[in-house]
Design a protein around this motif. Structure first.
Motif, PDB file in Angstrom:
ATOM      1  N   LEU A 192       4.957  12.754 -31.417  1.00 25.79           N
ATOM      2  CA  LEU A 192       3.696  13.298 -31.932  1.00 25.79           C
ATOM      3  C   LEU A 192       3.695  14.818 -31.868  1.00 25.79           C
ATOM      4  CD1 LEU A 192       1.152  10.735 -30.385  1.00 25.79           C
ATOM      5  CD2 LEU A 192       1.925  10.874 -32.764  1.00 25.79           C
ATOM      6  N   ALA A 227       3.147  10.994 -36.466  1.00 24.30           N
ATOM      7  CA  ALA A 227       1.779  10.471 -36.527  1.00 24.30           C
ATOM      8  C   ALA A 227       1.808   8.985 -36.238  1.00 24.30           C
ATOM      9  CB  ALA A 227       1.154  10.748 -37.885  1.00 24.30           C
ATOM     10  N   THR A 245      -2.999  17.841 -38.437  1.00 27.22           N
ATOM     11  CA  THR A 245      -3.698  16.836 -37.634  1.00 27.22           C
ATOM     12  C   THR A 245      -4.710  17.535 -36.748  1.00 27.22           C
ATOM     13  OG1 THR A 245      -2.114  16.935 -35.817  1.00 27.22           O
ATOM     14  CG2 THR A 245      -1.605  15.434 -37.631  1.00 27.22           C
ATOM     15  N   CYS A 246      -5.355  16.737 -35.965  1.00 28.68           N
ATOM     16  CA  CYS A 246      -6.313  17.308 -35.021  1.00 28.68           C
ATOM     17  C   CYS A 246      -5.613  18.118 -33.941  1.00 28.68           C
ATOM     18  CB  CYS A 246      -7.126  16.194 -34.356  1.00 28.68           C
ATOM     19  SG  CYS A 246      -7.845  15.051 -35.525  1.00 28.68           S
ATOM     20  N   ILE A 247      -4.286  17.902 -33.792  1.00 29.31           N
ATOM     21  CA  ILE A 247      -3.552  18.557 -32.705  1.00 29.31           C
ATOM     22  C   ILE A 247      -2.719  19.717 -33.236  1.00 29.31           C
ATOM     23  CG2 ILE A 247      -1.853  18.190 -30.876  1.00 29.31           C
ATOM     24  CD1 ILE A 247      -2.656  15.217 -30.941  1.00 29.31           C
ATOM     25  N   ASP A 248      -1.968  19.455 -34.292  1.00 36.14           N
ATOM     26  CA  ASP A 248      -1.038  20.460 -34.786  1.00 36.14           C
ATOM     27  C   ASP A 248      -1.433  20.929 -36.183  1.00 36.14           C
ATOM     28  OD1 ASP A 248       0.570  20.167 -32.509  1.00 36.14           O
ATOM     29  OD2 ASP A 248       1.575  18.431 -33.413  1.00 36.14           O
ATOM     30  N   ARG A 287      -5.286  23.513 -38.637  1.00 36.86           N
ATOM     31  CA  ARG A 287      -5.483  22.287 -37.870  1.00 36.86           C
ATOM     32  C   ARG A 287      -6.884  21.748 -38.121  1.00 36.86           C
ATOM     33  NH1 ARG A 287      -4.564  23.076 -31.667  1.00 36.86           N
ATOM     34  NH2 ARG A 287      -6.450  24.313 -31.993  1.00 36.86           N
ATOM     35  N   HIS A 303     -11.232  16.829 -34.890  1.00 32.42           N
ATOM     36  CA  HIS A 303     -11.382  15.377 -34.788  1.00 32.42           C
ATOM     37  C   HIS A 303     -12.568  14.937 -35.623  1.00 32.42           C
ATOM     38  CE1 HIS A 303      -8.365  14.886 -31.736  1.00 32.42           C
ATOM     39  NE2 HIS A 303      -8.951  15.781 -30.936  1.00 32.42           N
ATOM     40  N   CYS A 358     -10.127   8.689 -33.057  1.00 30.41           N
ATOM     41  CA  CYS A 358     -10.073   9.654 -34.171  1.00 30.41           C
ATOM     42  C   CYS A 358      -9.235   9.020 -35.285  1.00 30.41           C
ATOM     43  CB  CYS A 358      -9.452  10.975 -33.713  1.00 30.41           C
ATOM     44  SG  CYS A 358      -9.175  12.144 -35.062  1.00 30.41           S
ATOM     45  N   CYS A 396      -5.724  11.319 -35.750  1.00 30.41           N
ATOM     46  CA  CYS A 396      -4.640  11.321 -34.754  1.00 30.41           C
ATOM     47  C   CYS A 396      -4.659  10.102 -33.856  1.00 30.41           C
ATOM     48  CB  CYS A 396      -4.703  12.581 -33.904  1.00 30.41           C
ATOM     49  SG  CYS A 396      -6.188  12.674 -32.860  1.00 30.41           S
ATOM     50  N   ASN A 397      -5.678   9.239 -34.047  1.00 29.50           N
ATOM     51  CA  ASN A 397      -5.783   7.998 -33.280  1.00 29.50           C
ATOM     52  C   ASN A 397      -6.015   8.249 -31.786  1.00 29.50           C
ATOM     53  OD1 ASN A 397      -5.938   5.240 -33.744  1.00 29.50           O
ATOM     54  ND2 ASN A 397      -3.897   4.898 -32.861  1.00 29.50           N
ATOM     55  N   GLU A 398      -6.486   9.439 -31.466  1.00 31.62           N
ATOM     56  CA  GLU A 398      -6.796   9.728 -30.046  1.00 31.62           C
ATOM     57  C   GLU A 398      -8.135   9.088 -29.683  1.00 31.62           C
ATOM     58  OE1 GLU A 398      -7.532  13.586 -27.129  1.00 31.62           O
ATOM     59  OE2 GLU A 398      -6.506  13.838 -29.055  1.00 31.62           O
TER      60      GLU A 398
END
Length: 813
Positions: free
Chosen positions: A105, A110, A533-536, A558, A561, A584, A587-589
């Motif tokens: 990830l 993803a 993504t929500c992260i990168d 970026r 979420h 989310c 990103c499925n967090e």
């Protein structure tokens, strides 16, 4: 701790870390050396890692140098496959399953939220509610359910399908801990690394002309550096261009041949020359007939001297007969006479002669004289009929040469004289011999022995049609190179120059070269290399549609979420509350979680969870009215591409792109041909135009036909002449090219003559009066005119013709 001790500990620690890294690297290298190498690296990350994993199927942990302990090398196997496939940047090396997921990830990968979207190359992660992430493997096929290749499956690399994936559901199996798991304690998810795909190759075609030959068609070979090639611009074979190269003359007996040779390829063909007919036979007696044997005469051809006929001459059968006295009668005995054949002397009959005195009867030729032998004339007795007196007759002699038959016994040739033999027409004996003059060579036929090329002279020889001997040679001037056409030998690319060569259409020699400037990169199409993504942060790149090279890139900010979607982690039971989490959707967090009591789900509303794209289905969810979570999902059909119109790439291809997903389609141009015929002054060519994108170019150039003018004709104005081209009706005018005046020799002393000149081009003749210029002529001419005028007037008044007959002549002088 003093400073010295700290320094020693730092050195020891660094040395220990170095040793451990070397040990790990050596272990990895030793494992890589145990892997099967029967796979091919294509540059497509997902395809390559699947090929590496499949090649190891059946290998045990000890064979791959992982040891014999179970449940400890599944992540190592995935990492080693990634390193051999060259994708360790998106699947970093690790020995832990959870760590493998996090590193993928962090490298741009993803989570795959919908199991129907799983693709080969994705990584399966097994999750135990007691121990967390416990096992992993590679998805290698999705054509019939999800098939994976996993390491450490029963201590070996194995292919795992839905039926044998329940291996983890058996209650008597341990997964690295002392827990005994039951059905439902194990779940699995999928993560997709950010694989790089091999850039789409766009064909850049070069062209090479394959010239037609006499028997094979020509064509243009279009080729790409990748090996793709096709042909076009077919041209028909030339056909042989034969010329007369040799002659074998015919005789009266044997046929001759005309030998033709192709100027291009040397192919030979022959045309028979019928044998000459013998002349009418001249008959010569070969054997004279006798009384008992037939004779023979033969017929000779006067051209070649060969005997072409034979005929028998009937035997004479004792035609000439005469009685001769063998001995005279005496007083005591009778005489004897015999009937002789005068030709051969054979005695045909005998009779006795009584005693009597011979009396003169008549004279008759007993034996006719021949050419070489004398004849005989006898006097017959009128009493007994016998010849009692004989006289010789002189031989006739052979017939004269003018009346004899001359037969060609040795035919004359062009250089050597022949022989004619004279035969007597009476007896057939050879009487004379004379020589016949040589025929001398005829004008002959010019045959090309060496065809001229563009740079070298040719040679022709003149062959006598009688004896086939070479009687003359001449040199043929070189043809010189044809203007030729430009052929692309090295196609230009976006960054590198190309090259085109001018080739002679006659001999394919290279005349000159020209550099083709680089095409430069096309504007390209923007595609998302890495989704944000929500992260990168993400990244989008602009690739040249011609060569596929990345020519620009931009960062995609970026994303935050989203509000997420509540999903049930496990349902509530009578004894245990259920649990659901807020994920989310990007990103499925897990953003939030809550427990819920057992209840029956009731449909509240539907909502799109994953938006569909042009190539991938979307996903929608059914939300529960009671707990607000998604308890059912459904698929949303893919969208259709919205392509732009076709645009030209200027390399025999055209392309279009989707305005939604930037998908690019590239096709080869489909050319239509328009032939522009040559004229007298302009060359011809063929226009090739793509019927899709209208890209066009010209090729197949031909030379101008040149004018074909008629003969010069006089216009009639006395100064110019003209001629017309039979092809284009172009008319040319030019002034007469007059020769010097020549006198026509029709003047007299008292009368001017004429002089004429002519045009050397059209033959027009101009005639004008030629005045006398001699001084003595001018002295007499004017008095002559004065007297002539007086006489003309007198003749008008009175007729003086009877008095002066010369007057009329004088006036007409």
């Amino acid at each position: 701790m003093n400073r010295k001790l700290k320094r020693i500990l730092a050195i020891v620690l660094s040395f220990a870390m170095l040793i451990s890294s070397l040990v790990i690297a050596a272990a990895e290298e030793s494992r890589a050396g145990k892997f099967n190498k029967n796979f091919t690296i294509t540059g497509d990350g997902a395809t390559d890692i699947v090929a590496v994993a499949r090649a190891q199927n059946g290998k045990t942990g000890s064979e791959l140098n992982y040891g014999t302990h179970r449940y400890i090398w599944c992540a190592d196997f995935v990492s080693d496959c990634a390193r051999l496939a060259g994708v360790e940047d998106v699947v970093p090396f690790t020995g832990g399953v959870a760590d493998l997921k996090n590193k993928i990830l962090n490298a741009g990968g993803a989570m795959v939220t919908n199991q129907s979207d799983v693709k080969p190359g994705d990584i399966i992660l097994y999750y135990c509610i007691y121990d967390g992430y416990v096992h992993t493997g590679l998805v290698t096929d999705t054509s019939n359910g999800i098939t994976t290749t996993e390491g450490n499956f029963n201590d070996a690399v194995a292919t795992v399908t839905a039926s044998n994936r329940n291996y983890f559901y058996h209650g008597d199996k341990k997964l690295g801990t002392d827990h005994h798991v039951n059905t439902g304690d194990i779940s699995y998810s999928f993560v997709r690394p950010a694989y790089k795909t091999a850039p789409t190759h766009i064909h850049a075609y070069g062209a090479r002309n394959i010239a037609p030959t006499c028997t094979t068609d020509g064509y243009t070979l279009f080729y790409c550096r990748c090996g793709e090639e096709f042909t076009g611009n077919e041209t028909e074979a030339f056909g042989h261009d034969h010329y007369l190269s040799d002659i074998i003359p015919a005789t009266c007996i044997d046929n001759g041949q005309k030998i033709y040779t192709c100027r291009r390829c040397g192919n030979k063909k022959s045309e028979p020359i019928s044998a000459k007919e013998h002349s009418a036979p001249v008959w010569v007696i070969n054997k004279l007939p006798t009384c008992t044997e037939a004779g023979e005469k033969v017929g000779y051809c006067t051209k070649c001297g060969v005997i072409i006929a034979r005929e028998d001459i009937d035997k004479t059968n004792h035609q000439n007969k005469a009685w001769k006295v063998d001995y005279e009668p005496t007083i005591d005995a009778a005489g004897k006479k015999s009937l002789y054949c005068t030709d051969c002397g054979y005695v045909l009959e005998t009779e006795d002669i009584t005693l009597h005195t011979h009396q003169f009867g008549y004279q008759e030729v007993i034996k006719e004289p021949t050419c070489t032998e004398c004849g005989e004339k006898g006097t017959y007795c009128k009493l007994c009929g016998a010849v009692y007196i004989t006289e010789p007759i002189s031989a006739n002699g052979h017939t004269s040469d003018s009346k004899s038959v001359w037969v060609t016994t040795t035919a004359p040739t062009c250089k050597e004289s022949g022989v004619q033999t004279c035969y007597c027409t009476d007896c057939g004996v050879k009487t004379n011999i004379r020589n016949v003059d040589a025929l001398n060579h005829d004008e002959g036929v010019w045959c090309v022995t060496t065809s001229p090329t563009c740079t070298e002279s040719g040679q022709a020889r003149c062959i006598c049609t009688t004896c086939a001997e070479v009687i003359g040679t001449k040199e043929l001037a070189p043809l010189n190179h044809d203007d030729g056409i430009w052929v692309v030998s090295v196609p230009a690319t976006c960054t590198e120059s190309g090259e085109k060569t001018r080739v002679c259409t006659r001999c394919n020699s290279e005349l000159n070269k020209m550099t083709v400037e680089p095409l430069d990169h096309d504007e390209g199409v923007w595609t998302v290399r890495k989704a944000a993504t929500c992260i990168d942060e993400g990244e989008k790149v602009c690739n040249c549609t011609r060569c596929g090279l990345c020519i620009d890139s931009q960062v995609i900010s970026r994303s935050a979420h989203d509000k997420g979607v509540w999903k049930i982690d496990h349902e509530a039971t009578a004894d245990v509350q259920g649990h659901m989490s807020l994920y989310c959707s990007v990103c499925n967090e897990v953003l939030d979680g809550k427990d819920f009591a057992m209840h029956e789900h009731k449909e509240g509303f539907r909502k799109t969870l994953v938006a569909p794209s042009c190539v991938q289905q979307g996903e929608g969810g059914v939300f529960c009215e009671v707990c607000g979570c998604v308890y059912e999902t459904y698929s949303i059909d893919v969208l259709e591409h919205s392509y732009t119109s076709w645009y030209t790439n200027n390399n025999a291809t055209h392309s279009k792109s989707c305005i939604k997903c930037h998908n690019v389609q590239i096709q080869n141009c489909i050319f239509e041909q328009t032939v522009v015929k040559p004229t007298c002054t302009t060359g011809g060519y063929t226009i090739y135009m793509c019927r899709v994108c209208r890209f066009s170019y010209c090729d197949d150039f031909t030379r101008p036909l040149n004018h074909v003018f008629s003969e010069w004709k006089d216009v009639g104005d006395g100064a110019t002449h003209m001629r017309k081209c039979s092809c284009c009706e172009e008319t040319q005018y030019a002034n007469h090219q007059w020769s010097e005046f020549e006198f026509d020799n029709n003047s007299s002393f008292f009368k001017n003559g004429t002089k004429s000149r002519f045009c050397a081009d059209c033959g027009c003749v101009e005639t004008t009066e030629a005045e006398h210029t001699a001084t003595i002529r001018r002295m007499f001419y004017y008095p002559y005119l004065f007297i002539r005028n007086i006489l003309v007037k007198l003749r008008t008044v009175i007729s003086l013709d009877w008095l002066f007959p010369w007057l009329t002549r004088f006036i007409e002088i």
